[in-house]
Scaffold this motif. Structure first.
Motif, mmCIF file in Angstrom:
data_model
loop_
_atom_site.group_PDB
_atom_site.id
_atom_site.type_symbol
_atom_site.label_atom_id
_atom_site.label_comp_id
_atom_site.label_asym_id
_atom_site.label_seq_id
_atom_site.Cartn_x
_atom_site.Cartn_y
_atom_site.Cartn_z
ATOM 1 N N GLY A 148 0.926 -1.072 0.456
ATOM 2 C CA GLY A 148 0.078 -0.525 -0.219
ATOM 3 C C GLY A 148 0.880 1.566 -0.040
ATOM 4 O O GLY A 148 2.048 1.359 0.123
ATOM 5 N N GLY A 149 0.289 2.490 -0.288
ATOM 6 C CA GLY A 149 1.219 3.382 -0.335
ATOM 7 C C GLY A 149 0.122 4.690 -0.945
ATOM 8 O O GLY A 149 -1.176 5.148 -0.853
ATOM 9 N N LEU A 150 1.227 5.651 -1.049
ATOM 10 C CA LEU A 150 0.748 7.140 -1.742
ATOM 11 C C LEU A 150 0.712 7.078 -2.553
ATOM 12 O O LEU A 150 1.724 7.450 -3.523
ATOM 13 C CB LEU A 150 0.503 8.298 -0.766
ATOM 14 N N VAL A 151 -0.735 7.536 -3.929
ATOM 15 C CA VAL A 151 -0.567 7.167 -5.697
ATOM 16 C C VAL A 151 -1.501 8.347 -6.100
ATOM 17 O O VAL A 151 -2.353 8.843 -5.060
ATOM 18 C CB VAL A 151 -0.101 5.953 -6.287
ATOM 19 N N GLN A 152 -0.709 8.426 -7.114
ATOM 20 C CA GLN A 152 -1.567 9.447 -7.869
ATOM 21 C C GLN A 152 -2.989 9.334 -8.994
ATOM 22 O O GLN A 152 -2.464 7.908 -8.581
ATOM 23 C CB GLN A 152 -1.190 10.738 -9.000
ATOM 24 N N PRO A 153 -4.102 9.599 -8.498
ATOM 25 C CA PRO A 153 -4.741 9.642 -9.739
ATOM 26 C C PRO A 153 -4.528 8.996 -10.654
ATOM 27 O O PRO A 153 -3.382 9.927 -11.393
ATOM 28 C CB PRO A 153 -6.269 10.538 -9.538
ATOM 29 N N LEU A 209 -6.486 3.780 -10.906
ATOM 30 C CA LEU A 209 -6.592 4.258 -9.324
ATOM 31 C C LEU A 209 -7.328 5.823 -9.473
ATOM 32 O O LEU A 209 -6.809 6.746 -10.462
ATOM 33 C CB LEU A 209 -5.778 3.835 -8.404
ATOM 34 N N LYS A 210 -8.216 5.537 -8.761
ATOM 35 C CA LYS A 210 -9.464 6.467 -8.316
ATOM 36 C C LYS A 210 -9.234 7.487 -6.977
ATOM 37 O O LYS A 210 -8.714 6.124 -6.221
ATOM 38 C CB LYS A 210 -10.710 6.784 -8.810
ATOM 39 N N PRO A 211 -9.085 8.454 -6.762
ATOM 40 C CA PRO A 211 -9.929 8.530 -5.192
ATOM 41 C C PRO A 211 -10.844 7.901 -4.554
ATOM 42 O O PRO A 211 -10.244 7.094 -3.084
ATOM 43 C CB PRO A 211 -10.323 10.601 -5.643
ATOM 44 N N GLU A 212 -12.056 7.578 -5.466
ATOM 45 C CA GLU A 212 -12.387 6.619 -4.218
ATOM 46 C C GLU A 212 -12.089 5.042 -4.591
ATOM 47 O O GLU A 212 -13.032 4.280 -3.275
ATOM 48 C CB GLU A 212 -13.832 6.377 -5.248
ATOM 49 N N ASP A 213 -10.790 4.706 -4.545
ATOM 50 C CA ASP A 213 -10.723 3.604 -4.287
ATOM 51 C C ASP A 213 -9.961 3.310 -3.249
ATOM 52 O O ASP A 213 -9.205 2.822 -2.165
ATOM 53 C CB ASP A 213 -9.391 2.868 -5.187
ATOM 54 N N THR A 214 -9.696 5.159 -2.414
ATOM 55 C CA THR A 214 -8.719 4.971 -1.301
ATOM 56 C C THR A 214 -9.319 4.707 0.172
ATOM 57 O O THR A 214 -10.941 4.431 -0.178
ATOM 58 C CB THR A 214 -8.519 6.907 -0.487
ATOM 59 N N THR A 258 -3.852 5.263 -0.599
ATOM 60 C CA THR A 258 -4.280 6.358 -0.485
ATOM 61 C C THR A 258 -3.824 7.331 -1.835
ATOM 62 O O THR A 258 -3.261 6.823 -2.773
ATOM 63 C CB THR A 258 -4.025 7.447 0.458
ATOM 64 N N VAL A 259 -5.517 7.301 -2.530
ATOM 65 C CA VAL A 259 -5.013 7.698 -4.135
ATOM 66 C C VAL A 259 -5.671 9.393 -3.885
ATOM 67 O O VAL A 259 -6.788 10.064 -3.803
ATOM 68 C CB VAL A 259 -6.045 7.394 -4.934
#
Length: 115
Positions: free
Chosen positions: A9-14, A85-90, A112-113
């Motif tokens: 897991g981690g932080l990724v941009q849309p 990935l989309k923000p709603e996948d967070t 987190t997207v």
């Protein structure tokens, strides 16, 4: 009894991609149907991808065409490739192993997207 540990897991941009891994120990991995669930803040945990012992995958409509579940019985592992990935996948993503009414969970990994 099987123990499950998620990673990746981690932080990724849309629009980006991540690959989650779930490593199992303490049981005969090949007998378990495996699933990936996620839980967003304030929402119920939902099943998003599932793979049977004979490698048949199924997906929730929300991730179909973007996510791919796979398993490697030789490595006692299941994977979730997440693309576009989309923000709603967070959410916190959990791995699950199920066999004859027994169900085991990992501790989860945060995805987190966000831009």
């Amino acid at each position: 009894q099987v123990q499950l540990v998620e990673s990746g897991g981690g932080l990724v941009q849309p629009g980006g991609s991540l690959r989650l891994s779930c490593s199992a120990s303490g049981g005969s991995f090949s007998i378990y149907a495996m699933g990936w669930y996620r839980q967003a803040p304030g929402k119920q945990r939902e099943l998003i991808a599932h793979i049977t012992t004979d490698d048949t995958p199924t997906y929730a409509d929300s991730v179909k065409g973007r996510f791919t579940i796979s398993r490697d019985n030789a490595k006692n592992s299941v994977y979730l490739q997440m693309n576009r990935l989309k923000p709603e996948d967070t959410a916190v993503y959990y791995c699950n192993a199920a066999y004859l009414g027994y169900s085991y969970w990992g501790q989860g990994t945060q995805v987190t997207v966000s831009s």
